[in-house]
Design a protein around this motif. Sequence first.
Motif, short mmCIF file in Angstrom:
data_model
loop_
_atom_site.label_atom_id
_atom_site.label_comp_id
_atom_site.label_asym_id
_atom_site.label_seq_id
_atom_site.Cartn_x
_atom_site.Cartn_y
_atom_site.Cartn_z
N UNK A 254 30.77 54.06 15.07
CA UNK A 254 29.87 55.14 15.48
C UNK A 254 30.31 55.72 16.82
N UNK A 255 29.35 55.85 17.73
CA UNK A 255 29.64 56.46 19.04
C UNK A 255 30.09 55.45 20.09
N UNK A 256 30.20 54.20 19.74
CA UNK A 256 30.44 53.19 20.78
C UNK A 256 31.86 53.13 21.30
N UNK A 257 32.82 53.41 20.43
CA UNK A 257 34.23 53.28 20.82
C UNK A 257 34.95 54.53 20.33
N UNK A 258 35.59 55.22 21.25
CA UNK A 258 36.39 56.36 20.83
C UNK A 258 37.76 56.29 21.48
N UNK A 259 38.73 56.87 20.80
CA UNK A 259 40.10 56.73 21.24
C UNK A 259 40.35 57.47 22.56
N UNK A 260 39.84 58.72 22.63
CA UNK A 260 40.23 59.55 23.76
C UNK A 260 39.07 59.92 24.68
N UNK A 261 37.87 59.48 24.35
CA UNK A 261 36.71 59.85 25.18
C UNK A 261 35.94 58.60 25.54
N UNK A 262 35.17 58.71 26.63
CA UNK A 262 34.21 57.63 26.87
C UNK A 262 32.88 58.04 26.24
N UNK A 263 32.09 57.05 25.90
CA UNK A 263 30.82 57.28 25.23
C UNK A 263 29.79 57.83 26.19
N UNK A 264 29.02 58.80 25.72
CA UNK A 264 27.94 59.35 26.55
C UNK A 264 26.88 58.27 26.77
N UNK A 265 26.46 58.14 28.02
CA UNK A 265 25.35 57.26 28.35
C UNK A 265 24.34 58.08 29.14
N UNK A 266 23.06 57.78 28.99
CA UNK A 266 22.06 58.48 29.78
C UNK A 266 20.66 58.04 29.42
N UNK A 267 19.70 58.22 30.36
CA UNK A 267 18.33 57.86 30.05
C UNK A 267 17.76 58.79 28.98
N UNK A 268 16.76 58.37 28.26
CA UNK A 268 16.04 57.10 28.42
C UNK A 268 16.60 55.97 27.54
N UNK A 269 17.54 56.24 26.63
CA UNK A 269 17.84 55.24 25.62
C UNK A 269 19.07 54.38 25.90
N UNK A 270 19.93 54.81 26.83
CA UNK A 270 21.14 54.03 27.07
C UNK A 270 20.85 52.86 28.01
N UNK A 271 21.67 51.82 27.88
CA UNK A 271 21.49 50.63 28.69
C UNK A 271 22.89 50.06 28.94
N UNK A 272 23.30 50.06 30.21
CA UNK A 272 24.68 49.69 30.53
C UNK A 272 24.98 48.23 30.22
N UNK A 273 24.05 47.35 30.59
CA UNK A 273 24.30 45.91 30.34
C UNK A 273 24.43 45.67 28.84
N UNK A 274 23.54 46.30 28.08
CA UNK A 274 23.59 46.14 26.62
C UNK A 274 24.89 46.72 26.07
N UNK A 275 25.33 47.83 26.64
CA UNK A 275 26.56 48.48 26.16
C UNK A 275 27.76 47.56 26.37
#
Length: 334
Positions: free
Chosen positions: A204-225
């Motif tokens: 899905x969106x977790x691992x991409x070859x050439x981009x970093x995954x979008x993170x942002x509130x309210x649903x993203x969580x860095x430790x969980x990522x």
Amino acid sequence: MINEVYPGIFRITEKGALGLLKPPVNIYVVPGTDGIVFDAGYGNRNAVRKFCKEFGSIKEQCRREGRSFSVSRVLLSHAHPDHFAGLRGFRGSLGLRTMMTKRSFEMIASKERYRASYHTGDDWWEMAYPSVMQRNMMNLLRQPINRYYEHLYGTSFPAAPDIVIEENCSIPVNGESWQVLHVPGHAEDHIALYDPLRGILFAGDNIMRAMTTWLGPPKSDLAAYITSLKRMRDLPGLNLVLSAHGSPVTDPVERIQELIDIRMKRTEQVLEMITAKGGEGIMFRDLLDSLYPGAGWIKHRAAEGWVQTTLQFLMKTEQVELVKYGRMISFRTR
Ligand SMILES: [Zn+2]
């Protein structure tokens, strides 16, 4: 053009528009005796129609080559519109049974719930739009912006799933047992699908070859990522990652490690910038300026999500605290 990214796995890429506003998105079709589709892409009538056409071409090719083509299910990775919007169309046009977790469905069970799931807390809203005028304007624009995105993505809300799956479980695919893994971080409901025999991960969106995954509130969580990235990196026999955006990742362990390193380095960088400001702390806008000196508003808007998610992580781990002076919000080390 039919794109068989791996023997027996086909990728259909739906076109994007307007650059980052609507990125191209991949859908994977795995034919066989009891095959599966991973993700459903955009929901615009054209997108669904083109998907059905390519789906038909794959079916035709399999028939010609004497390969079985029995595909009756579509599995959703997470409740973001570039993945779920096509579900209703796939079900209506191709009769695909929808599969998702209870958590994903709860987020898209209705338009109201879906919109509510995007509300960030007041503090984050105020940081993104520091002046009262900006905030009033954004409040006025919120509904039209929502409607614009929903139109652009062809967002339509699926009926209750035909098959509800657990967040960590095994599902049968072509007579084999594939693993569903709960991998939150980018989105709290994100799941990935792993074919342990071939070492192929639909990430899905977790691992991409050439981009970093979008993170942002309210649903993203860095430790969980980070935890999810490590879990995926350590999958026994991991050989290939198929992403929702971009081309296959052929060096998955290295790439995942690189993504972990990028996040760690970024976190350290943010912490150093806050520490350097001492007791008075640093305001969010100034932090963005220090991270992206000379960058314009668009670059800042695109980056503010991960910076906010990183700040949330630093607060949760008690390394940084948020201080309010009247309407001003700043961050300082604890
Ligand atoms: Zn997403």
